[in-house]
Design a protein around this motif. Structure first.
Motif, PDB file in Angstrom:
ATOM      1  N   ARG A   1      22.859 101.948  85.868  1.00  0.00           N
ATOM      2  CA  ARG A   1      23.549 101.451  87.061  1.00  0.00           C
ATOM      3  C   ARG A   1      24.467 100.282  86.708  1.00  0.00           C
ATOM      4  O   ARG A   1      25.630 100.231  87.148  1.00  0.00           O
ATOM      5  CB  ARG A   1      22.540 101.015  88.120  1.00  0.00           C
ATOM      6  N   ALA A   2      23.970  99.342  85.926  1.00  0.00           N
ATOM      7  CA  ALA A   2      24.785  98.188  85.541  1.00  0.00           C
ATOM      8  C   ALA A   2      26.005  98.624  84.723  1.00  0.00           C
ATOM      9  O   ALA A   2      27.130  98.136  84.954  1.00  0.00           O
ATOM     10  CB  ALA A   2      23.942  97.198  84.750  1.00  0.00           C
ATOM     11  N   GLN A   3      25.802  99.546  83.791  1.00  0.00           N
ATOM     12  CA  GLN A   3      26.915 100.014  82.962  1.00  0.00           C
ATOM     13  C   GLN A   3      27.915 100.807  83.809  1.00  0.00           C
ATOM     14  O   GLN A   3      29.137 100.687  83.611  1.00  0.00           O
ATOM     15  CB  GLN A   3      26.390 100.885  81.822  1.00  0.00           C
ATOM     16  N   THR A   4      27.427 101.599  84.739  1.00  0.00           N
ATOM     17  CA  THR A   4      28.316 102.379  85.607  1.00  0.00           C
ATOM     18  C   THR A   4      29.167 101.467  86.469  1.00  0.00           C
ATOM     19  O   THR A   4      30.373 101.702  86.644  1.00  0.00           O
ATOM     20  CB  THR A   4      27.491 103.324  86.494  1.00  0.00           C
ATOM     21  N   LEU A   5      28.575 100.427  87.031  1.00  0.00           N
ATOM     22  CA  LEU A   5      29.342  99.481  87.840  1.00  0.00           C
ATOM     23  C   LEU A   5      30.410  98.780  87.007  1.00  0.00           C
ATOM     24  O   LEU A   5      31.533  98.551  87.479  1.00  0.00           O
ATOM     25  CB  LEU A   5      28.399  98.442  88.458  1.00  0.00           C
ATOM     26  N   ALA A   6      30.064  98.451  85.751  1.00  0.00           N
ATOM     27  CA  ALA A   6      31.039  97.789  84.875  1.00  0.00           C
ATOM     28  C   ALA A   6      32.195  98.725  84.540  1.00  0.00           C
ATOM     29  O   ALA A   6      33.365  98.317  84.549  1.00  0.00           O
ATOM     30  CB  ALA A   6      30.354  97.322  83.599  1.00  0.00           C
ATOM     31  N   VAL A   7      31.897  99.990  84.255  1.00  0.00           N
ATOM     32  CA  VAL A   7      32.948 100.957  83.922  1.00  0.00           C
ATOM     33  C   VAL A   7      33.791 101.277  85.157  1.00  0.00           C
ATOM     34  O   VAL A   7      35.024 101.390  85.077  1.00  0.00           O
ATOM     35  CB  VAL A   7      32.327 102.247  83.343  1.00  0.00           C
ATOM     36  N   ALA A   8      33.138 101.421  86.315  1.00  0.00           N
ATOM     37  CA  ALA A   8      33.862 101.769  87.541  1.00  0.00           C
ATOM     38  C   ALA A   8      34.837 100.682  87.965  1.00  0.00           C
ATOM     39  O   ALA A   8      35.793 100.952  88.714  1.00  0.00           O
ATOM     40  CB  ALA A   8      32.862 102.045  88.663  1.00  0.00           C
ATOM     41  N   ALA A   9      34.623  99.450  87.522  1.00  0.00           N
ATOM     42  CA  ALA A   9      35.508  98.339  87.893  1.00  0.00           C
ATOM     43  C   ALA A   9      36.704  98.215  86.962  1.00  0.00           C
ATOM     44  O   ALA A   9      37.567  97.351  87.188  1.00  0.00           O
ATOM     45  CB  ALA A   9      34.719  97.034  87.907  1.00  0.00           C
ATOM     46  N   ARG A  10      36.802  99.035  85.948  1.00  0.00           N
ATOM     47  CA  ARG A  10      37.915  98.941  85.013  1.00  0.00           C
ATOM     48  C   ARG A  10      39.197  99.494  85.630  1.00  0.00           C
ATOM     49  O   ARG A  10      39.152 100.393  86.477  1.00  0.00           O
ATOM     50  CB  ARG A  10      37.578  99.687  83.716  1.00  0.00           C
ATOM     51  N   PRO A  11      40.342  98.987  85.199  1.00  0.00           N
ATOM     52  CA  PRO A  11      41.611  99.366  85.824  1.00  0.00           C
ATOM     53  C   PRO A  11      41.902 100.862  85.798  1.00  0.00           C
ATOM     54  O   PRO A  11      42.410 101.413  86.773  1.00  0.00           O
ATOM     55  CB  PRO A  11      42.647  98.578  85.005  1.00  0.00           C
ATOM     56  N   TYR A  12      41.605 101.547  84.694  1.00  0.00           N
ATOM     57  CA  TYR A  12      41.951 102.966  84.618  1.00  0.00           C
ATOM     58  C   TYR A  12      41.135 103.803  85.594  1.00  0.00           C
ATOM     59  O   TYR A  12      41.599 104.852  86.063  1.00  0.00           O
ATOM     60  CB  TYR A  12      41.808 103.496  83.190  1.00  0.00           C
ATOM     61  N   VAL A  13      39.916 103.347  85.924  1.00  0.00           N
ATOM     62  CA  VAL A  13      39.117 104.059  86.921  1.00  0.00           C
ATOM     63  C   VAL A  13      39.694 103.819  88.317  1.00  0.00           C
ATOM     64  O   VAL A  13      39.769 104.736  89.146  1.00  0.00           O
ATOM     65  CB  VAL A  13      37.645 103.616  86.863  1.00  0.00           C
ATOM     66  N   GLU A  14      40.124 102.591  88.582  1.00  0.00           N
ATOM     67  CA  GLU A  14      40.753 102.297  89.871  1.00  0.00           C
ATOM     68  C   GLU A  14      42.049 103.079  90.033  1.00  0.00           C
ATOM     69  O   GLU A  14      42.364 103.561  91.133  1.00  0.00           O
ATOM     70  CB  GLU A  14      41.015 100.793  89.981  1.00  0.00           C
TER      71      GLU A  14
END
Length: 273
Positions: A150-163
């Protein structure tokens, strides 16, 4: 660290190969107490390199075959545990809201309960067998993986390319599969590797407590039998040392290999040259 990881990987490969080829290069009849004629608790000799057990069976043969159950349970339970934790962590991170709150409270509930006690309870209630041990360990040791994912997913989801992917109209499934999972998979692989060692120790503990498969030969079962048949008082160290060293050696190899794999997959952990 990488050299240690290579050594640990080689140890695991050798142990796994020995476990796989055991039925073809050894005689399974040597495990049958009605078909052996060795001395009771015989010391190591030219015929029995690691001595014999209380029934005259070769300790070397028992240790060799014990690797099959211990490794099988360790890998299967680790995959089940990390699989459940990964699913829960991904859903909690991507869904958010009340779904995340419910899943995290459920995770916290299992996290504060002693996993070994839960595994003992499940092993007592369910029918004895290797499958039961796998379920007992896997269903009680997933909360840690869930929180990490969950912590890693939240960190990855906040990255610019995901946005940007979201802004361009990418659906949740598309974003998770194409952008989030590649950033989470390395953590899952490392966590699975490390979980194998924990599962092997848990299986050995359950077997030592008499909750394992009574028909299977495992390292934990060997230690239990040695303890209950007077090997300690008789000074039969050769009956206790091989399975104990096998557990310690494999768990150490798994841990070192997992740590080395972590440094390879995560550039931030690499030592500067």
């Amino acid at each position: 660290m990488r050299r240690g990881g290579v050594v640990g990987g080689l140890v695991l490969v050798v142990v796994a190969l020995l476990a796989v080829v055991a039925p073809w290069v050894t005689d399974p009849a040597g495990l049958d107490v009605t078909r052996v004629d060795g001395p009771r608790l015989g010391a190591p000799s030219g015929e029995y390199w690691l001595g014999t057990d209380e029934n005259g069976r070769s300790v070397l043969l028992l240790t060799w075959w014990g690797a099959r159950v211990s490794l099988l349970v360790g890998v299967a339970a680790a995959v089940l545990s990390v699989g459940i934790g990964t699913l829960v962590g991904l859903v909690a991170a991507m869904a958010g809201g009340w779904v995340s709150a419910v899943l995290m409270r459920l995770t916290d509930f299992f996290l504060v309960l002693p996993s070994l006690v839960l595994a003992i309870a499940l092993s007592t209630v369910l029918e004895r067998g290797v499958g039961t041990i796998v379920l007992a360990i896997g269903l009680t040791s997933w909360p840690g993986a869930a929180r990490l994912v969950r912590a890693q997913t939240l960190a990855v989801a906040a990255r610019p390319y995901v946005e940007r992917a979201h802004a361009l109209g990418g659906g949740t499934v598309h974003v998770v599969v194409r952008h989030v999972l590649p950033g989470v998979v390395p953590l899952v692989v490392v966590n699975t590797t490390l979980a194998v060692g924990t599962a092997i120790v848990a299986e050995s503990t359950l077997a030592f407590l008499g909750l394992g498969d009574p028909t299977a030969v495992s390292w934990g079962a060997m230690l239990r039998t040695a303890s209950s048949t007077g090997a300690v008082t008789a000074g039969a160290w050769w009956y206790l040392v091989p399975p104990g060293l096998a557990i310690a050696g494999v768990v150490l190899a798994v841990t070192v290999c997992g740590r080395a794999l972590e440094t390879v997959l995560d550039p931030r952990l690499r030592e500067p040259r």
